[in-house]
Design a protein around this motif. Structure first.
Motif, PDB file in Angstrom:
ATOM      1  N   LYS A 287       0.598   4.017  -2.823  1.00  0.00           N
ATOM      2  CA  LYS A 287       0.449   5.496  -2.200  1.00  0.00           C
ATOM      3  C   LYS A 287       1.682   6.395  -2.750  1.00  0.00           C
ATOM      4  O   LYS A 287       1.231   7.533  -3.460  1.00  0.00           O
ATOM      5  CB  LYS A 287       0.786   5.533  -0.883  1.00  0.00           C
ATOM      6  CG  LYS A 287       0.591   7.194  -0.147  1.00  0.00           C
ATOM      7  CD  LYS A 287       0.869   6.930   1.293  1.00  0.00           C
ATOM      8  CE  LYS A 287       1.544   8.214   1.785  1.00  0.00           C
ATOM      9  NZ  LYS A 287       2.137   8.325   3.035  1.00  0.00           N
TER      10      LYS A 287
ATOM     11  N   GLU B 235       0.716  -1.130  -0.027  1.00  0.00           N
ATOM     12  CA  GLU B 235       0.082  -0.041   0.043  1.00  0.00           C
ATOM     13  C   GLU B 235       0.564   1.420   0.094  1.00  0.00           C
ATOM     14  O   GLU B 235       0.681   2.189  -0.770  1.00  0.00           O
ATOM     15  CB  GLU B 235      -1.106  -0.145   1.226  1.00  0.00           C
ATOM     16  CG  GLU B 235      -2.125  -0.910   1.111  1.00  0.00           C
ATOM     17  CD  GLU B 235      -3.117  -1.137   2.126  1.00  0.00           C
ATOM     18  OE1 GLU B 235      -3.026  -0.274   3.069  1.00  0.00           O
ATOM     19  OE2 GLU B 235      -3.839  -2.102   1.802  1.00  0.00           O
ATOM     20  N   GLU B 236       2.188   1.317   0.513  1.00  0.00           N
ATOM     21  CA  GLU B 236       3.011   2.338   0.557  1.00  0.00           C
ATOM     22  C   GLU B 236       3.451   2.558  -0.654  1.00  0.00           C
ATOM     23  O   GLU B 236       3.553   3.676  -1.150  1.00  0.00           O
ATOM     24  CB  GLU B 236       4.076   2.326   1.571  1.00  0.00           C
ATOM     25  CG  GLU B 236       3.594   2.283   3.064  1.00  0.00           C
ATOM     26  CD  GLU B 236       4.719   2.083   3.875  1.00  0.00           C
ATOM     27  OE1 GLU B 236       5.924   1.606   3.788  1.00  0.00           O
ATOM     28  OE2 GLU B 236       4.740   2.825   5.296  1.00  0.00           O
TER      29      GLU B 236
END
Length: 114
Positions: A40, A36-37
């Motif tokens: 992002k 997810e990072e």
């Protein structure tokens, strides 16, 4: 005492299994966090690129709108001047016709020398 040792061994095995399960869940959660990072960061980069593109497009639109406004102003001024020329031409034509008519009448009333 052997029963206590067996119970202790069972507890120990369950405790180790629980710790391993927790570690496994932590690793899965950590993998999801990293994923997810990464997403992002990609989205933030996309936003930056799109924001820069939007800013350039807005500048280009502003420049083109100003040029269009200049065209509109020049066209309006030219059309107004052209209408004045047409009005002046019409006035000149009317004056010329009136003068030509007056000259023609004056020419007809004067006797000819022969």
């Amino acid at each position: 005492m052997s029963q206590q040792g067996a119970a202790l061994q069972t507890y120990n095995n369950e405790l180790v299994k629980c710790i391993e399960d927790l570690c496994s869940k932590r690793e899965e959660l950590n993998r999801q966090i990293l994923q997810e990072e990464e997403e992002k960061n990609k989205l933030q980069n996309d936003i930056r690129v799109l924001s820069e593109r939007l800013a350039r497009l807005n500048q280009e639109l502003a420049r083109k709108m100003a040029a269009r406004n200049d065209f509109d102003r020049t066209i309006a001024e030219t059309q107004a001047a052209y209408m004045k020329i047409l009005e002046s031409s019409q006035t000149l034509l009317n004056v010329l016709k009136r003068e030509a008519g007056s000259l023609g009448k004056a020419d007809m009333t004067q006797p000819r020398d022969s």
